[in-house]
Design a protein around this motif. Structure first.
Motif, PDB file in Angstrom:
ATOM      1  N   MET A  27       0.852  -1.198   0.000  1.00 31.36           N
ATOM      2  CA  MET A  27       0.000   0.000   0.000  1.00 31.36           C
ATOM      3  C   MET A  27       0.889   1.249   0.000  1.00 31.36           C
ATOM      4  SD  MET A  27      -2.801   1.211   2.879  1.00 31.36           S
ATOM      5  CE  MET A  27      -3.761  -0.281   2.628  1.00 31.36           C
ATOM      6  N   PRO A  28       0.621   2.213  -0.870  1.00 30.08           N
ATOM      7  CA  PRO A  28       1.447   3.410  -0.915  1.00 30.08           C
ATOM      8  C   PRO A  28       1.331   4.206   0.375  1.00 30.08           C
ATOM      9  CG  PRO A  28      -0.506   3.669  -2.280  1.00 30.08           C
ATOM     10  CD  PRO A  28      -0.474   2.234  -1.848  1.00 30.08           C
ATOM     11  N   GLU A  29       2.419   4.910   0.710  1.00 24.52           N
ATOM     12  CA  GLU A  29       2.409   5.724   1.919  1.00 24.52           C
ATOM     13  C   GLU A  29       1.382   6.841   1.792  1.00 24.52           C
ATOM     14  OE1 GLU A  29       4.020   5.181   4.611  1.00 24.52           O
ATOM     15  OE2 GLU A  29       5.211   3.482   3.887  1.00 24.52           O
TER      16      GLU A  29
ATOM     17  N   THR B 288     -12.374  -4.382  -9.418  1.00 28.77           N
ATOM     18  CA  THR B 288     -13.160  -3.708 -10.449  1.00 28.77           C
ATOM     19  C   THR B 288     -12.686  -2.279 -10.643  1.00 28.77           C
ATOM     20  OG1 THR B 288     -15.074  -5.077  -9.866  1.00 28.77           O
ATOM     21  CG2 THR B 288     -15.497  -3.124 -11.197  1.00 28.77           C
ATOM     22  N   TRP B 289     -12.354  -1.579  -9.558  1.00 23.06           N
ATOM     23  CA  TRP B 289     -11.833  -0.219  -9.663  1.00 23.06           C
ATOM     24  C   TRP B 289     -10.543  -0.203 -10.477  1.00 23.06           C
ATOM     25  CZ3 TRP B 289     -12.716   4.803  -9.198  1.00 23.06           C
ATOM     26  CH2 TRP B 289     -11.656   5.686  -8.996  1.00 23.06           C
ATOM     27  N   ASN B 290      -9.631  -1.124 -10.181  1.00 19.44           N
ATOM     28  CA  ASN B 290      -8.349  -1.155 -10.898  1.00 19.44           C
ATOM     29  C   ASN B 290      -8.559  -1.430 -12.386  1.00 19.44           C
ATOM     30  OD1 ASN B 290      -6.957  -0.638  -8.538  1.00 19.44           O
ATOM     31  ND2 ASN B 290      -6.349  -2.762  -8.198  1.00 19.44           N
ATOM     32  N   ARG B 291      -9.476  -2.348 -12.696  1.00 20.93           N
ATOM     33  CA  ARG B 291      -9.724  -2.654 -14.105  1.00 20.93           C
ATOM     34  C   ARG B 291     -10.393  -1.476 -14.805  1.00 20.93           C
ATOM     35  NH1 ARG B 291      -7.966  -4.179 -18.690  1.00 20.93           N
ATOM     36  NH2 ARG B 291      -9.537  -5.065 -20.107  1.00 20.93           N
ATOM     37  N   LEU B 292     -11.292  -0.799 -14.116  1.00 22.54           N
ATOM     38  CA  LEU B 292     -11.931   0.381 -14.699  1.00 22.54           C
ATOM     39  C   LEU B 292     -10.878   1.432 -15.046  1.00 22.54           C
ATOM     40  CD1 LEU B 292     -14.327   2.166 -15.473  1.00 22.54           C
ATOM     41  CD2 LEU B 292     -14.569   2.775 -13.045  1.00 22.54           C
TER      42      LEU B 292
ATOM     43  N   ALA C 161      -4.660   6.935 -10.536  1.00 22.63           N
ATOM     44  CA  ALA C 161      -5.997   6.950  -9.939  1.00 22.63           C
ATOM     45  C   ALA C 161      -6.267   5.705  -9.107  1.00 22.63           C
ATOM     46  CB  ALA C 161      -7.059   7.096 -11.027  1.00 22.63           C
ATOM     47  N   TRP C 162      -5.598   4.600  -9.414  1.00 20.77           N
ATOM     48  CA  TRP C 162      -5.817   3.387  -8.620  1.00 20.77           C
ATOM     49  C   TRP C 162      -5.420   3.621  -7.163  1.00 20.77           C
ATOM     50  CZ3 TRP C 162      -1.644   0.997  -6.215  1.00 20.77           C
ATOM     51  CH2 TRP C 162      -0.364   1.407  -6.642  1.00 20.77           C
ATOM     52  N   ARG C 163      -4.500   4.557  -6.928  1.00 26.36           N
ATOM     53  CA  ARG C 163      -4.039   4.832  -5.563  1.00 26.36           C
ATOM     54  C   ARG C 163      -5.122   5.508  -4.714  1.00 26.36           C
ATOM     55  NH1 ARG C 163       1.779   4.870  -5.095  1.00 26.36           N
ATOM     56  NH2 ARG C 163       2.782   4.450  -7.092  1.00 26.36           N
ATOM     57  N   LEU C 164      -6.091   6.135  -5.379  1.00 26.14           N
ATOM     58  CA  LEU C 164      -7.159   6.800  -4.623  1.00 26.14           C
ATOM     59  C   LEU C 164      -7.947   5.816  -3.778  1.00 26.14           C
ATOM     60  CD1 LEU C 164      -8.481   9.264  -7.363  1.00 26.14           C
ATOM     61  CD2 LEU C 164      -7.219   9.867  -5.286  1.00 26.14           C
TER      62      LEU C 164
ATOM     63  N   ALA D  92       0.350  13.621  -2.114  1.00 28.86           N
ATOM     64  CA  ALA D  92       1.209  14.395  -3.006  1.00 28.86           C
ATOM     65  C   ALA D  92       0.842  14.166  -4.471  1.00 28.86           C
ATOM     66  CB  ALA D  92       2.675  14.026  -2.768  1.00 28.86           C
ATOM     67  N   LEU D  93       0.441  12.947  -4.800  1.00 25.81           N
ATOM     68  CA  LEU D  93       0.063  12.641  -6.175  1.00 25.81           C
ATOM     69  C   LEU D  93      -1.303  13.208  -6.528  1.00 25.81           C
ATOM     70  CD1 LEU D  93       1.208   8.913  -6.374  1.00 25.81           C
ATOM     71  CD2 LEU D  93       2.257  10.838  -7.552  1.00 25.81           C
ATOM     72  N   TRP D  94      -2.162  13.353  -5.510  1.00 27.26           N
ATOM     73  CA  TRP D  94      -3.518  13.865  -5.720  1.00 27.26           C
ATOM     74  C   TRP D  94      -3.792  15.015  -4.743  1.00 27.26           C
ATOM     75  CZ3 TRP D  94      -6.886  12.670  -9.554  1.00 27.26           C
ATOM     76  CH2 TRP D  94      -6.571  11.564 -10.353  1.00 27.26           C
ATOM     77  N   PRO D  95      -3.160  16.184  -4.974  1.00 25.58           N
ATOM     78  CA  PRO D  95      -3.390  17.332  -4.076  1.00 25.58           C
ATOM     79  C   PRO D  95      -4.736  17.999  -4.349  1.00 25.58           C
ATOM     80  CG  PRO D  95      -1.966  17.973  -5.886  1.00 25.58           C
ATOM     81  CD  PRO D  95      -2.184  16.491  -6.035  1.00 25.58           C
ATOM     82  N   LEU D  96      -5.185  18.765  -3.374  1.00 28.00           N
ATOM     83  CA  LEU D  96      -6.395  19.563  -3.561  1.00 28.00           C
ATOM     84  C   LEU D  96      -6.173  20.595  -4.658  1.00 28.00           C
ATOM     85  CD1 LEU D  96      -7.582  20.268   0.100  1.00 28.00           C
ATOM     86  CD2 LEU D  96      -8.922  19.151  -1.694  1.00 28.00           C
ATOM     87  N   THR D  97      -7.226  20.865  -5.418  1.00 28.92           N
ATOM     88  CA  THR D  97      -7.167  21.896  -6.448  1.00 28.92           C
ATOM     89  C   THR D  97      -8.402  22.783  -6.318  1.00 28.92           C
ATOM     90  OG1 THR D  97      -6.789  22.267  -8.822  1.00 28.92           O
ATOM     91  CG2 THR D  97      -8.335  20.527  -8.214  1.00 28.92           C
TER      92      THR D  97
END
Length: 272
Positions: A1-3, A164-168, A211-214, A9-14
């Motif tokens: 699992m990613p830290e 299913t999320w990863n395949r999507l 996005a899979w990391r979300l 950091a990969l998905w900051p607020l915008t």
């Protein structure tokens, strides 16, 4: 699992304004359960996975197993029912339907049970006419006590299961302008945030390839309510109360979802 810090950091607020187009498109100012998008121009529902044990569904329900567990609280011995050791099921059951939030594949002794297969068994539709995918409209695999049999893990509610999320995400990468480098935005409805802020949209920005990391984002119990690329060529919609995720986008993407061997997707003509 990613830290944790890596995901943030990969998905900051915008800017919250990035979701304004969805509010205008749907006529929904706040997206309290996500922005329910129309077909854009085509659409299909990706169904949350359910799984069946190799022994079959059985006649014991999750609710009965829960009661057995409560009566045997503190007992670490095997749970043997019908000659089978079902100890691995201890504590996993739910009374009437899918659990909230995330889900992994149950284990190697389980296989994917498609909604269409269960519908053939029960003689009902894959999704009940006029409804969206949920416990009210799915093929009814429940036993007379209203609970699912212990041999079936029903779909999760409010988020796709991880496989299913990863395949999507893989299929979205294949149908996006820059592949994994496509800039994307992820909106989380206000009920999924600690602040319950209905006035400012919570939007993250990142690469589609990440996005899979979300799925493991520490701040949210669900996958994004909506996910879309910068060019808005497609958009996903996940409602906390439903057993599926809608994908709106070009015909090629939708046909890929409908024809995929891993994902189970259906068109719902009454939701266009």
């Amino acid at each position: 699992m990613p830290e944790i810090f890596e995901i943030s950091a990969l998905w900051p607020l915008t800017s919250s304004n990035e979701a304004d187009w969805l509010a205008e498109l749907t006529g929904d100012a706040h997206g309290v359960t996500g922005f329910h998008t129309p077909d854009h121009p085509d659409g299909a529902w990706v169904l949350n996975a359910m799984y069946e044990h190799e022994l079959g569904p059985g006649s014991l329900s999750h609710d009965e197993l829960r009661r057995i567990g409560e009566e045997a609280r503190g007992d670490t011995g095997p749970v043997v029912i019908g000659g089978h050791d079902l100890s691995f099921l201890r504590g996993r059951g739910v009374a009437t339907g899918g659990g909230l939030g995330h889900a992994e594949r149950p284990g190697p002794e389980y296989r994917r049970l498609r909604w269409a297969e269960l519908a053939r068994r029960t003689g009902g539709p894959v999704v009940r006419d006029g409804y969206l995918p949920s416990y009210r409209s799915s093929p009814d695999g429940r036993l007379p006590d209203g609970s699912w049999p212990v041999g079936i893990e029903p779909p999760t509610e409010g988020a796709l299961d991880r496989p299913t999320w990863n395949r999507l995400i893989e299929l979205l990468v294949d149908h996006s302008p820059a592949g994994p480098d496509t800039v994307c935005f992820a909106f989380y409805n206000p009920l999924l945030t600690a602040e319950y802020d209905f006035d400012n949209h919570r939007v993250l920005r990142g690469r589609l390839g990440d996005a899979w990391r979300l799925y493991d984002h520490p701040d949210y119990e669900s996958t994004p309510s909506n996910l879309w690329p910068e060019d808005r060529s497609w958009v996903t919609y996940t409602d906390w109360d439903l057993w599926g995720t809608k994908v709106s986008g070009p015909a090629g993407l939708i046909e890929a979802l409908l024809g995929d061997d891993e994902i189970e997707a259906v068109r719902l003509p009454w939701d266009s």
